[in-house]
Design an enzyme around this catalytic site. Structure first.
Site, short mmCIF file in Angstrom:
data_model
loop_
_atom_site.label_atom_id
_atom_site.label_comp_id
_atom_site.label_asym_id
_atom_site.label_seq_id
_atom_site.Cartn_x
_atom_site.Cartn_y
_atom_site.Cartn_z
N GLU A 116 5.15 2.06 1.66
CA GLU A 116 4.63 2.99 2.69
C GLU A 116 3.64 3.94 2.02
OE1 GLU A 116 4.62 2.25 5.93
OE2 GLU A 116 6.79 2.38 6.05
N ASP A 176 -1.62 -2.16 9.03
CA ASP A 176 -1.24 -2.37 10.43
C ASP A 176 -2.09 -3.46 11.08
OD1 ASP A 176 0.19 -0.18 9.72
OD2 ASP A 176 -0.75 1.21 11.13
N SER A 202 2.79 1.06 15.33
CA SER A 202 1.37 0.76 15.38
C SER A 202 0.90 0.10 16.67
CB SER A 202 0.95 -0.07 14.17
OG SER A 202 -0.39 0.23 13.91
N SER A 203 1.17 0.80 17.75
CA SER A 203 0.64 0.34 19.03
C SER A 203 -0.88 0.37 18.99
CB SER A 203 1.16 1.21 20.17
OG SER A 203 0.87 2.56 19.92
N SER A 204 -1.45 1.30 18.22
CA SER A 204 -2.92 1.40 18.18
C SER A 204 -3.54 0.18 17.51
CB SER A 204 -3.37 2.69 17.50
OG SER A 204 -2.90 2.74 16.19
N ASP A 210 -1.02 1.37 1.13
CA ASP A 210 -2.15 0.46 1.46
C ASP A 210 -3.51 1.08 1.14
OD1 ASP A 210 -2.02 2.21 3.67
OD2 ASP A 210 -2.17 0.63 5.18
C1 GLA Z 1 -0.03 4.20 9.16
C2 GLA Z 1 -1.38 3.63 8.72
C3 GLA Z 1 -1.20 2.52 7.69
C4 GLA Z 1 -0.27 2.96 6.56
C5 GLA Z 1 1.01 3.59 7.10
C6 GLA Z 1 1.85 4.19 6.01
O1 GLA Z 1 0.68 3.23 9.87
O2 GLA Z 1 -2.10 3.14 9.81
O3 GLA Z 1 -2.45 2.12 7.20
O4 GLA Z 1 -0.94 3.80 5.66
O5 GLA Z 1 0.72 4.62 8.04
O6 GLA Z 1 2.29 3.21 5.14
#
Ligand code: GLA
Length: 387
Positions: A29, A167, A121-123, A32
């Site tokens: 987490e 995501d 991550s609905s977006s 990325d």
């Molecule tokens: C959000 C971001 C991802 C990632 C996570 C944390 O979901 O969109 O790119 O950085 O937070 O791991």
């Protein structure tokens, strides 16, 4: 009514329908955007778009969830402060145009069942569905990786979140019953079968919407970049935290800026933890894997500082339960869900026990989802051509 029916009733045309999933993430987490490793999977909850070309210079967008239609001339494409949901359609369209692609007017209806603000991550689901559908509709010839980059561009430039690629990649490349072990530097990935041997992945949603998240998120990213810059002064070959060792952090960052040191330390340790966690999965050692989930939560909460009292409460509440092997906050933080590795037969007991305790302590309801994985972005249906 399905999004297809709604589209037909508003636009009186046959649409192309595309769906793109939300995601979970097991370990890795906030790694990325530091060129590190992540371990997401697509879930079986999707954003769905219905789309057709309209032979005008306008983008006409309908949100099923908000029951609202907004029209914008392509020539005036720009980030919107009102109707912020349109930014995912507009941002992706603009990203394609910036990439030199020709896009003309279209009608689109947007729907979905990925919980909003839950850290699933609905977006990315929406933006990847939009990117995939425009690629199809206008025969743009982009690969899934290029579509993921375009959706990420939209998040950066239209939603103002300097996110990494996890995501969008998970949404486009997801595979049912598999995790994606992704190297965010090389974009090399492998699918790891999910074999949980009597255990299941369960999300507990705090029902705290992560409002603060985008500002704090961008600040964390800047701090990581600051750490890299400090190390780079002595080690010019270093380009990201992926290249940084704990020894470098102790030598060059800790004496100058303890807060930046602590953030960078979490990231460096999390990358190592993920690689070790993947070995645990390969050897079927779920107990060791679960311990790493708890360790990640500790790092995110105490060092990276992206948790919140509700997330910490939910992790602490299951920590002593022998049927829970691991728990941690998931996604960007400041709200959303915890992800838990729980013995299947204990899920009901734990969820039933936790909900009233959480509500009494935090004054909010608890929502439980047993995770089912799904496939990445796909075409649901193509327009029916009249004979
Ligand atoms: C959000 C971001 C991802 C990632 C996570 C944390 O979901 O969109 O790119 O950085 O937070 O791991």
């Amino acid at each position: 009514m399905t999004v297809t029916d709604i589209f037909k009733s508003i636009f009186e045309a046959e649409p192309l329908v595309v769906q793109s999933p939300g995601r979970i993430n097991l370990l890795g987490e906030h790694t990325d955007y530091n060129e590190g490793f992540v371990l997401p999977a697509a879930v079986n909850k999707y954003a769905t778009v219905a789309i057709s070309a309209n032979n005008t210079g306008n983008i006409v967008m309908h949100s099923v969830q908000f029951n609202k239609t907004v029209t914008l001339p392509l020539a005036e494409i720009a980030p919107q402060t009102e109707n912020s949901w349109t930014n995912y359609v507009l941002g992706v369209t603009d990203g394609l145009i910036h990439g030199g692609k020709k896009v003309t007017g279209f009608n689109i209806a947007v729907d979905g069942d990925i919980p909003i603000g839950a850290g699933m991550s609905s977006s990315a689901g929406i933006s990847c569905a939009v990117a995939f559908s425009l690629n199809e509709l206008f025969s743009l010839g982009l690969s899934r990786e290029q579509l993921a980059r375009t959706a990420q561009w939209a998040e950066h430039n239209y939603a103002g979140v300097a996110c990494g690629i996890m995501d969008q990649f998970a949404s486009l490349f997801g595979k049912a019953n598999h995790l994606i072990q992704l190297d965010c530097r090389s974009i090399e990935y492998k699918y790891v079968p999910i074999e949980m041997e009597g255990y299941a992945l369960v999300l507990f949603n705090t029902n705290v919407k992560h409002n603060l998240a985008s500002t704090e998120y961008n600040q964390r990213r800047q701090q990581c970049e600051k750490g890299v810059a400090l190390v780079k002064e002595k080690y010019p070959q270093v380009n990201s935290l992926r290249d940084v060792t704990m020894a470098m952090l102790h030598e060059l960052v800790e004496p100058v800026d303890v807060s930046t040191f602590t953030r960078c330390k979490y990231v460096v340790e999390e990358n190592a933890r993920l690689l070790a966690g993947c070995e645990d999965l390969r050897s079927g050692d779920l107990i060791a894997f679960g311990k790493k989930m708890y360790a990640t939560h500790h790092g995110l909460s105490a060092e990276y500082n992206v948790s919140c009292p509700e997330l910490d409460f939910l992790v602490d509440a299951v920590r002593e339960d022998a049927d829970v092997l691991g728990a941690r906050m998931m996604g960007g933080g400041f709200g959303g869900c915890t992800i838990n590795l729980i013995k299947e037969e204990a899920i009901d007991r734990i969820a039933t026990d936790l909900a009233p305790k959480y509500e009494a302590a935090m004054g909010k309801p608890l929502t439980t989802y047993v995770v089912l994985t799904g496939d990445g972005t796909s075409i649901v249906s193509k327009p029916v051509v009249a004979a």
